[in-house]
Write an enzyme that holds these catalytic residues in place. Sequence first.
Site, PDB file in Angstrom:
ATOM      1  N   GLN A  40      40.063  44.564  14.132  1.00 59.00           N
ATOM      2  CA  GLN A  40      39.727  43.713  12.989  1.00 59.00           C
ATOM      3  C   GLN A  40      40.950  43.568  12.085  1.00 59.00           C
ATOM      4  O   GLN A  40      40.913  42.841  11.108  1.00 59.00           O
ATOM      5  CB  GLN A  40      38.599  44.353  12.176  1.00 59.00           C
ATOM      6  CG  GLN A  40      37.317  44.537  12.947  1.00 59.00           C
ATOM      7  CD  GLN A  40      36.360  45.466  12.207  1.00 59.00           C
ATOM      8  OE1 GLN A  40      35.624  45.045  11.324  1.00 59.00           O
ATOM      9  NE2 GLN A  40      36.371  46.735  12.555  1.00 59.00           N
TER      10      GLN A  40
ATOM     11  N   ASP B  29      47.219  43.090  10.530  1.00 53.71           N
ATOM     12  CA  ASP B  29      48.579  43.524  10.188  1.00 53.71           C
ATOM     13  C   ASP B  29      49.574  43.505  11.339  1.00 53.71           C
ATOM     14  O   ASP B  29      50.774  43.709  11.128  1.00 53.71           O
ATOM     15  CB  ASP B  29      48.541  44.921   9.547  1.00 53.71           C
ATOM     16  CG  ASP B  29      47.853  45.977  10.430  1.00 53.71           C
ATOM     17  OD1 ASP B  29      47.891  45.847  11.663  1.00 53.71           O
ATOM     18  OD2 ASP B  29      47.284  46.939   9.872  1.00 53.71           O
TER      19      ASP B  29
ATOM     20  N   HIS C 109      40.129  39.093  13.639  1.00 53.35           N
ATOM     21  CA  HIS C 109      40.237  38.499  12.296  1.00 53.35           C
ATOM     22  C   HIS C 109      41.569  37.794  12.060  1.00 53.35           C
ATOM     23  O   HIS C 109      41.926  37.519  10.920  1.00 53.35           O
ATOM     24  CB  HIS C 109      39.978  39.572  11.227  1.00 53.35           C
ATOM     25  CG  HIS C 109      38.551  40.059  11.221  1.00 53.35           C
ATOM     26  ND1 HIS C 109      38.125  41.189  10.548  1.00 53.35           N
ATOM     27  CD2 HIS C 109      37.439  39.553  11.816  1.00 53.35           C
ATOM     28  CE1 HIS C 109      36.817  41.357  10.735  1.00 53.35           C
ATOM     29  NE2 HIS C 109      36.378  40.388  11.510  1.00 53.35           N
TER      30      HIS C 109
ATOM     31  N   CYS D 171      51.065  14.156   3.848  1.00 55.73           N
ATOM     32  CA  CYS D 171      49.648  14.003   3.461  1.00 55.73           C
ATOM     33  C   CYS D 171      49.157  15.062   2.476  1.00 55.73           C
ATOM     34  O   CYS D 171      48.009  14.998   2.031  1.00 55.73           O
ATOM     35  CB  CYS D 171      48.770  14.008   4.716  1.00 55.73           C
ATOM     36  SG  CYS D 171      48.722  15.612   5.535  1.00 55.73           S
TER      37      CYS D 171
ATOM     38  N   GLY E 275      38.386  54.005  12.509  1.00 53.29           N
ATOM     39  CA  GLY E 275      38.819  53.553  11.188  1.00 53.29           C
ATOM     40  C   GLY E 275      38.145  52.296  10.686  1.00 53.29           C
ATOM     41  O   GLY E 275      38.777  51.498  10.000  1.00 53.29           O
TER      42      GLY E 275
ATOM     43  N   PRO F 112      37.405  59.790   9.030  1.00 54.13           N
ATOM     44  CA  PRO F 112      37.244  60.967   8.171  1.00 54.13           C
ATOM     45  C   PRO F 112      35.966  60.929   7.336  1.00 54.13           C
ATOM     46  O   PRO F 112      35.554  61.953   6.793  1.00 54.13           O
ATOM     47  CB  PRO F 112      38.487  60.924   7.269  1.00 54.13           C
ATOM     48  CG  PRO F 112      38.991  59.538   7.334  1.00 54.13           C
ATOM     49  CD  PRO F 112      38.541  58.947   8.636  1.00 54.13           C
TER      50      PRO F 112
HETATM   51  P1  OAD Z   1      36.989  49.232   5.561  1.00 58.18           P
HETATM   52  O1  OAD Z   1      37.908  49.360   4.393  1.00 58.18           O
HETATM   53  O2  OAD Z   1      35.635  48.672   5.317  1.00 58.18           O
HETATM   54  O3  OAD Z   1      36.797  50.664   6.228  1.00 58.18           O
HETATM   55  C1  OAD Z   1      37.906  51.477   6.485  1.00 58.18           C
HETATM   56  C2  OAD Z   1      37.420  52.739   7.162  1.00 58.18           C
HETATM   57  O4  OAD Z   1      38.558  53.511   7.529  1.00 58.18           O
HETATM   58  C3  OAD Z   1      36.541  53.638   6.293  1.00 58.18           C
HETATM   59  O5  OAD Z   1      35.364  53.964   7.029  1.00 58.18           O
HETATM   60  C4  OAD Z   1      37.404  54.896   6.060  1.00 58.18           C
HETATM   61  O6  OAD Z   1      36.631  56.078   5.990  1.00 58.18           O
HETATM   62  C5  OAD Z   1      38.265  54.871   7.301  1.00 58.18           C
HETATM   63  N1  OAD Z   1      39.552  55.577   7.198  1.00 58.18           N
HETATM   64  C6  OAD Z   1      40.333  55.769   6.108  1.00 58.18           C
HETATM   65  N2  OAD Z   1      41.456  56.426   6.453  1.00 58.18           N
HETATM   66  C7  OAD Z   1      41.397  56.653   7.792  1.00 58.18           C
HETATM   67  C8  OAD Z   1      42.255  57.271   8.741  1.00 58.18           C
HETATM   68  N3  OAD Z   1      43.423  57.802   8.382  1.00 58.18           N
HETATM   69  N4  OAD Z   1      41.857  57.314  10.033  1.00 58.18           N
HETATM   70  C9  OAD Z   1      40.671  56.783  10.414  1.00 58.18           C
HETATM   71  N5  OAD Z   1      39.824  56.176   9.566  1.00 58.18           N
HETATM   72  C10 OAD Z   1      40.172  56.114   8.271  1.00 58.18           C
HETATM   73  O7  OAD Z   1      37.787  48.408   6.683  1.00 58.18           O
HETATM   74  P2  OAD Z   1      37.210  47.628   7.956  1.00 58.18           P
HETATM   75  O8  OAD Z   1      36.030  48.343   8.508  1.00 58.18           O
HETATM   76  O9  OAD Z   1      38.345  47.361   8.834  1.00 58.18           O
HETATM   77  O10 OAD Z   1      37.794  41.428   7.067  1.00 58.18           O
HETATM   78  O11 OAD Z   1      36.722  46.286   7.300  1.00 58.18           O
HETATM   79  C11 OAD Z   1      36.250  45.266   8.114  1.00 58.18           C
HETATM   80  C12 OAD Z   1      36.678  43.932   7.592  1.00 58.18           C
HETATM   81  O12 OAD Z   1      36.311  43.801   6.217  1.00 58.18           O
HETATM   82  C13 OAD Z   1      38.174  43.694   7.576  1.00 58.18           C
HETATM   83  O13 OAD Z   1      38.680  43.262   8.818  1.00 58.18           O
HETATM   84  C14 OAD Z   1      38.319  42.648   6.536  1.00 58.18           C
HETATM   85  C15 OAD Z   1      37.402  43.207   5.479  1.00 58.18           C
HETATM   86  O14 OAD Z   1      36.892  42.277   4.580  1.00 58.18           O
HETATM   87  C16 OAD Z   1      38.444  40.276   6.900  1.00 58.18           C
HETATM   88  O15 OAD Z   1      39.471  40.211   6.264  1.00 58.18           O
HETATM   89  C17 OAD Z   1      37.798  39.130   7.572  1.00 58.18           C
END
Ligand code: OAD
Length: 238
Positions: free
Chosen positions: A100, A103, A118, A150, A187, A211
Amino acid sequence: MTQEVHAWLRAAKRIAVLTGAGMSAESGVPTFRDAQTGLWAQFDPMQLATEEAFRANPSMVWGWYAFRREMIAQVDPNAGHLALAAFAQRHPGRLTLITQNVDGLHQRAGSAGVLALHGNILEDKWLDIPKPCCDADSAAAGNPPYCSGCGNMLRPAVVWFGEALPLQALDAAQAAARECDLMLVVGTSGVVYPAAGLARTAAGKVVIINPGPTELDDAADAVLRGKAAQLLPQLLED
Ligand code: OAD
């Protein structure tokens, strides 16, 4: 539990990996929903990550993405990204990487064929359907750059709220979920669909690496409470 998951990985013929923002946290990229440090704890997604927001205030939204692009240019893939890429190189055809994240860090780590659900923040696309006059290479400078013929504007090639995911990548990701023996969910908070739904349709065992708690924990056969850059290199070694 880590040893058991290691054994599952060794036995699995088809492995799907679904990553989210936490995958890049140890590279220094902020997540979205972590309290305080998460981007959506500091900024309103409806004012920054929708087409309506861009049309209403293109320079502000363009500027926010330019800031994130600069930040991403200054970080490097972490040990977790590298472990996934190295595993796929050692085991051709066994691992499908679905992310997702926008980067590009999986790709910079050397992963090929990443299914970027995404989009990619480092690329641009036209806001409106491009006309023959729309040529990204000769777009007029501006925030955002625009077509001098345009007025069509360039925008970041990411999926905003309310937009469809790239169909080919989503199809391939759904097929990988249906056919896998094992899915690692790394993550992600598991709140954004359809990406999160992949974990619920996985044919094989589901292992969460995070975590903290996620919305997908109930779908998991194992939950490893740890960080991606620490756990993945251990799990993915032969
Ligand atoms: P979130 O910010 O919702 O979740 C990040 C997750 O990473 C959390 O569950 C944390 O506990 C976990 N986390 C933090 N540090 C970590 C580490 N070192 N190792 C493993 N896990 C860790 O991010 P996403 O689930 O990616 O969409 O969010 C989904 C989508 O929502 C994104 O792609 C973005 C956002 O709006 C769009 O931009 C379309």
